[in-house]
Structures are given as structure tokens and as C-alpha cells.
Design a protein around this motif. Structure first.
Motif, PDB file in Angstrom:
ATOM      1  N   LYS A  61     -32.566  37.611 -36.257  1.00  0.00           N
ATOM      2  CA  LYS A  61     -33.472  38.165 -35.261  1.00  0.00           C
ATOM      3  C   LYS A  61     -33.933  37.096 -34.278  1.00  0.00           C
ATOM      4  O   LYS A  61     -34.208  35.953 -34.661  1.00  0.00           O
ATOM      5  CB  LYS A  61     -34.688  38.793 -35.959  1.00  0.00           C
ATOM      6  CG  LYS A  61     -35.602  39.563 -35.012  1.00  0.00           C
ATOM      7  CD  LYS A  61     -36.730  40.226 -35.775  1.00  0.00           C
ATOM      8  CE  LYS A  61     -37.636  41.004 -34.825  1.00  0.00           C
ATOM      9  NZ  LYS A  61     -38.756  41.677 -35.547  1.00  0.00           N
ATOM     10  N   ASN A  62     -33.964  37.467 -32.997  1.00  0.00           N
ATOM     11  CA  ASN A  62     -34.388  36.592 -31.889  1.00  0.00           C
ATOM     12  C   ASN A  62     -33.415  35.461 -31.605  1.00  0.00           C
ATOM     13  O   ASN A  62     -33.736  34.553 -30.833  1.00  0.00           O
ATOM     14  CB  ASN A  62     -35.782  36.017 -32.153  1.00  0.00           C
ATOM     15  CG  ASN A  62     -36.842  37.103 -32.255  1.00  0.00           C
ATOM     16  OD1 ASN A  62     -36.798  38.098 -31.550  1.00  0.00           O
ATOM     17  ND2 ASN A  62     -37.798  36.910 -33.159  1.00  0.00           N
ATOM     18  N   LYS A  63     -32.236  35.487 -32.224  1.00  0.00           N
ATOM     19  CA  LYS A  63     -31.205  34.495 -31.935  1.00  0.00           C
ATOM     20  C   LYS A  63     -30.114  35.096 -31.062  1.00  0.00           C
ATOM     21  O   LYS A  63     -29.905  36.316 -31.061  1.00  0.00           O
ATOM     22  CB  LYS A  63     -30.586  33.964 -33.238  1.00  0.00           C
ATOM     23  CG  LYS A  63     -31.538  33.154 -34.096  1.00  0.00           C
ATOM     24  CD  LYS A  63     -30.834  32.627 -35.338  1.00  0.00           C
ATOM     25  CE  LYS A  63     -31.777  31.801 -36.200  1.00  0.00           C
ATOM     26  NZ  LYS A  63     -31.112  31.293 -37.428  1.00  0.00           N
ATOM     27  N   ALA A  64     -29.426  34.241 -30.326  1.00  0.00           N
ATOM     28  CA  ALA A  64     -28.287  34.687 -29.534  1.00  0.00           C
ATOM     29  C   ALA A  64     -27.113  34.919 -30.482  1.00  0.00           C
ATOM     30  O   ALA A  64     -26.613  33.997 -31.108  1.00  0.00           O
ATOM     31  CB  ALA A  64     -27.923  33.643 -28.482  1.00  0.00           C
ATOM     32  N   SER A  79     -26.164  40.301 -28.551  1.00  0.00           N
ATOM     33  CA  SER A  79     -27.605  40.532 -28.599  1.00  0.00           C
ATOM     34  C   SER A  79     -28.167  40.340 -27.194  1.00  0.00           C
ATOM     35  O   SER A  79     -27.496  39.803 -26.297  1.00  0.00           O
ATOM     36  CB  SER A  79     -28.271  39.549 -29.563  1.00  0.00           C
ATOM     37  OG  SER A  79     -28.160  38.224 -29.061  1.00  0.00           O
ATOM     38  N   GLU A  80     -29.412  40.781 -26.997  1.00  0.00           N
ATOM     39  CA  GLU A  80     -30.035  40.602 -25.686  1.00  0.00           C
ATOM     40  C   GLU A  80     -30.129  39.121 -25.332  1.00  0.00           C
ATOM     41  O   GLU A  80     -29.974  38.740 -24.170  1.00  0.00           O
ATOM     42  CB  GLU A  80     -31.436  41.235 -25.677  1.00  0.00           C
ATOM     43  CG  GLU A  80     -31.431  42.746 -25.763  1.00  0.00           C
ATOM     44  CD  GLU A  80     -30.681  43.399 -24.623  1.00  0.00           C
ATOM     45  OE1 GLU A  80     -30.802  42.917 -23.477  1.00  0.00           O
ATOM     46  OE2 GLU A  80     -29.966  44.398 -24.869  1.00  0.00           O
ATOM     47  N   MET A  85     -27.752  34.633 -21.735  1.00  0.00           N
ATOM     48  CA  MET A  85     -27.039  33.362 -21.602  1.00  0.00           C
ATOM     49  C   MET A  85     -25.760  33.509 -20.785  1.00  0.00           C
ATOM     50  O   MET A  85     -25.012  32.554 -20.617  1.00  0.00           O
ATOM     51  CB  MET A  85     -26.713  32.804 -22.989  1.00  0.00           C
ATOM     52  CG  MET A  85     -27.950  32.444 -23.798  1.00  0.00           C
ATOM     53  SD  MET A  85     -27.576  31.978 -25.517  1.00  0.00           S
ATOM     54  CE  MET A  85     -26.715  30.439 -25.276  1.00  0.00           C
ATOM     55  N   GLY A  86     -25.511  34.716 -20.285  1.00  0.00           N
ATOM     56  CA  GLY A  86     -24.359  34.930 -19.424  1.00  0.00           C
ATOM     57  C   GLY A  86     -23.080  35.319 -20.138  1.00  0.00           C
ATOM     58  O   GLY A  86     -22.009  35.350 -19.526  1.00  0.00           O
ATOM     59  N   ILE A  87     -23.170  35.610 -21.416  1.00  0.00           N
ATOM     60  CA  ILE A  87     -21.975  36.000 -22.166  1.00  0.00           C
ATOM     61  C   ILE A  87     -21.663  37.465 -21.852  1.00  0.00           C
ATOM     62  O   ILE A  87     -22.496  38.347 -22.053  1.00  0.00           O
ATOM     63  CB  ILE A  87     -22.182  35.808 -23.679  1.00  0.00           C
ATOM     64  CG1 ILE A  87     -22.480  34.339 -23.973  1.00  0.00           C
ATOM     65  CG2 ILE A  87     -20.963  36.276 -24.458  1.00  0.00           C
ATOM     66  CD1 ILE A  87     -22.853  34.065 -25.418  1.00  0.00           C
ATOM     67  N   GLN A  88     -20.454  37.720 -21.359  1.00  0.00           N
ATOM     68  CA  GLN A  88     -20.048  39.057 -20.962  1.00  0.00           C
ATOM     69  C   GLN A  88     -19.224  39.720 -22.058  1.00  0.00           C
ATOM     70  O   GLN A  88     -18.620  39.053 -22.903  1.00  0.00           O
ATOM     71  CB  GLN A  88     -19.228  38.992 -19.668  1.00  0.00           C
ATOM     72  CG  GLN A  88     -19.933  38.337 -18.503  1.00  0.00           C
ATOM     73  CD  GLN A  88     -21.166  39.105 -18.075  1.00  0.00           C
ATOM     74  OE1 GLN A  88     -21.144  40.335 -17.984  1.00  0.00           O
ATOM     75  NE2 GLN A  88     -22.258  38.398 -17.811  1.00  0.00           N
ATOM     76  N   MET A  89     -19.209  41.054 -22.036  1.00  0.00           N
ATOM     77  CA  MET A  89     -18.372  41.794 -22.970  1.00  0.00           C
ATOM     78  C   MET A  89     -16.904  41.435 -22.722  1.00  0.00           C
ATOM     79  O   MET A  89     -16.420  41.454 -21.598  1.00  0.00           O
ATOM     80  CB  MET A  89     -18.574  43.294 -22.779  1.00  0.00           C
ATOM     81  CG  MET A  89     -17.840  44.138 -23.790  1.00  0.00           C
ATOM     82  SD  MET A  89     -18.557  43.982 -25.443  1.00  0.00           S
ATOM     83  CE  MET A  89     -20.006  45.019 -25.284  1.00  0.00           C
ATOM     84  N   LYS A  99     -22.318  26.628 -26.461  1.00  0.00           N
ATOM     85  CA  LYS A  99     -23.647  27.224 -26.379  1.00  0.00           C
ATOM     86  C   LYS A  99     -24.232  27.440 -27.770  1.00  0.00           C
ATOM     87  O   LYS A  99     -23.499  27.545 -28.751  1.00  0.00           O
ATOM     88  CB  LYS A  99     -23.590  28.561 -25.612  1.00  0.00           C
ATOM     89  CG  LYS A  99     -23.148  28.408 -24.162  1.00  0.00           C
ATOM     90  CD  LYS A  99     -23.077  29.754 -23.446  1.00  0.00           C
ATOM     91  CE  LYS A  99     -22.662  29.568 -21.993  1.00  0.00           C
ATOM     92  NZ  LYS A  99     -22.527  30.860 -21.276  1.00  0.00           N
ATOM     93  N   GLN A 100     -25.549  27.512 -27.811  1.00  0.00           N
ATOM     94  CA  GLN A 100     -26.255  27.715 -29.076  1.00  0.00           C
ATOM     95  C   GLN A 100     -26.252  29.208 -29.421  1.00  0.00           C
ATOM     96  O   GLN A 100     -27.231  29.921 -29.201  1.00  0.00           O
ATOM     97  CB  GLN A 100     -27.677  27.175 -28.977  1.00  0.00           C
ATOM     98  CG  GLN A 100     -27.773  25.683 -28.767  1.00  0.00           C
ATOM     99  CD  GLN A 100     -27.228  24.916 -29.970  1.00  0.00           C
ATOM    100  OE1 GLN A 100     -27.513  25.251 -31.117  1.00  0.00           O
ATOM    101  NE2 GLN A 100     -26.441  23.889 -29.712  1.00  0.00           N
ATOM    102  N   ILE A 101     -25.139  29.662 -29.954  1.00  0.00           N
ATOM    103  CA  ILE A 101     -25.013  31.064 -30.309  1.00  0.00           C
ATOM    104  C   ILE A 101     -24.484  31.187 -31.737  1.00  0.00           C
ATOM    105  O   ILE A 101     -23.834  30.274 -32.260  1.00  0.00           O
ATOM    106  CB  ILE A 101     -24.075  31.831 -29.355  1.00  0.00           C
ATOM    107  CG1 ILE A 101     -22.669  31.211 -29.368  1.00  0.00           C
ATOM    108  CG2 ILE A 101     -24.633  31.868 -27.958  1.00  0.00           C
ATOM    109  CD1 ILE A 101     -21.663  31.977 -28.534  1.00  0.00           C
ATOM    110  N   VAL A 102     -24.782  32.313 -32.353  1.00  0.00           N
ATOM    111  CA  VAL A 102     -24.247  32.629 -33.684  1.00  0.00           C
ATOM    112  C   VAL A 102     -23.105  33.610 -33.479  1.00  0.00           C
ATOM    113  O   VAL A 102     -23.306  34.704 -32.943  1.00  0.00           O
ATOM    114  CB  VAL A 102     -25.316  33.249 -34.598  1.00  0.00           C
ATOM    115  CG1 VAL A 102     -24.712  33.594 -35.955  1.00  0.00           C
ATOM    116  CG2 VAL A 102     -26.497  32.290 -34.755  1.00  0.00           C
TER     117      VAL A 102
END
Length: 211
Positions: A61-64, A79-80, A85-89, A99-102
């Protein structure tokens, strides 16, 4: 739409009229035309695949978060936080490794099971339902007062959250297409939106390819 002849005398049963029907009325009976009013509710699970993962791993929760396609190639859910962060489908994952994403591999059996739970919860409201996709469904509601539309939308949202852990948006309108538009607006509002007024103005501002 269904059309009925509804007798003023309640001792007589309403008659549903279909195209080509012939009928005969005996005696002195006054009838008026009554047209059933339908409203469509489009229920859409927010960021569904990510939401499913968060139900079983609250630390997300609350993470990218992004869910990746087969072989972990492209992003198929975000996630929102990831969207901001600009990540597109459909973006290839290697473009965002810095990037700091999971990033999670997709778990289709989990998503199918959670979808079934959501749909069964919707069925509990007792309205005709059309499953639109794994994370969307229409409810067809007849002759509900305007005052009750919002409360029903909120009740659906609350019950699905309680029973499944999934957040949803609810769009309400007279047609399925307009309900889709209402749902898009609901995502930026309180989660429930009834589209009744200023429809032409709203349609002028929206890119219809996104509906």
C-alpha cells in the motif's frame, strides 16, 4: 425498454406490451402508458491486478507497484503511485528499472478468483448483472428514485471493499456508454458519480476513445 399498460384499478394486472402485440380491453377500464426507467451502474475495480496483490500483501500500500505480463516483459497494471511516475500501460519494464518501483509477476489464477468474489458480491444486491470484463460489470436497476441512486452506489462500494478488500468506482447513468463515462469521472471524485446533467458539455470535453 419495456412498456406496460398499468390500470388505475389495482384489481387488474399490468400488461407488458411488445412490438406487434394485439390486446383487447373489456369493460370500463382506464389505462395509462407506463415506461420502466432503467439506470445502469458500471462497477469498475480500481487498478485491479495491483489491488489484488495488495489484499494479500498490505505492505504494498502507498508504494509504486506494477504488475508485469508473461515473462515479466511489460507493465499490464499500475498503481496510482506508478502512474504518477510516468509509467504507461504496456511499457517495457527495462525502461523503468532505475525507478523505485515494486514489480510483480502476474498471477492470473489469483485475479480470476478475486474477480469471482467481486461478481458474487454484486449478485447479492439482486439486480440483473452483465459481466463486462475481469474487473468490470454492469448492474441494471429499474425505477430507483434519484435519492436512492447515490446511496445504492455507496452501498455497493462499501460492501465490495468489506467482503473482498477491493476498491471500486461506480458510474451511474441511463445508458451503458454514459455509465462508462460516469465511472471515469467517479475515479476522480468520491468513487461514485451519477451522470444526469450537462451530458453534451461533458461529451465535448472527453476523448471518446478512452470511454
Amino acid at each position: 425498454k419495456m412498456i406496460f399498460l398499468v390500470p388505475e384499478n389495482k384489481a387488474f394486472t399490468p400488461i407488458e406490451i411488445k412490438k406487434g402485440d394485439e390486446f383487447e380491453v373489456w369493460g370500463v377500464v382506464s389505462y395509462v402508458i407506463h415506461k420502466a426507467l432503467y439506470m445502469f451502474f458500471l462497477i469498475d475495480c480500481n487498478n485491479f491486478y495491483v489491488s489484488c496483490e495488495r489484499v494479500f500483501d498490505p505492505s504494498l500500500k502507498n508504494k509504486a507497484v506494477v504488475v508485469l505480463s508473461n515473462n515479466d516483459g511489460c507493465s499490464i497494471a499500475r498503481s496510482e503511485e506508478a502512474k504518477k511516475m510516468g509509467i504507461q500501460m504496456g511499457d517495457p519494464f527495462f525502461k523503468h528499472k532505475d525507478k523505485q518501483i515494486v514489480a510483480l509477476s502476474c498471477n492470473l489464477s489469483l485475479y480470476a478468483d478475486m474477480s469471482e468474489r467481486v461478481m458474487q458480491t454484486l449478485l447479492s444486491f439482486g439486480y440483473p448483472m452483465q459481466v463486462y470484463s475481469i474487473d468490470e460489470a454492469f448492474l441494471q436497476c429499474e425505477n430507483i428514485s434519484n435519492e436512492k441512486l447515490s446511496s445504492l452506489g455507496l452501498a455497493i462500494k462499501k460492501k465490495i471493499k468489506k467482503w473482498t478488500g477491493i476498491d471500486i468506482s461506480v458510474g451511474i447513468a441511463k445508458t451503458k456508454t454514459l455509465a462508462k463515462l460516469a465511472n471515469k469521472i467517479a475515479k476522480n471524485e468520491s468513487g461514485v458519480f451519477i451522470l444526469r446533467e450537462n451530458i453534451p458539455n461533458l461529451l465535448e470535453k472527453i476523448n471518446t476513445e478512452t470511454i
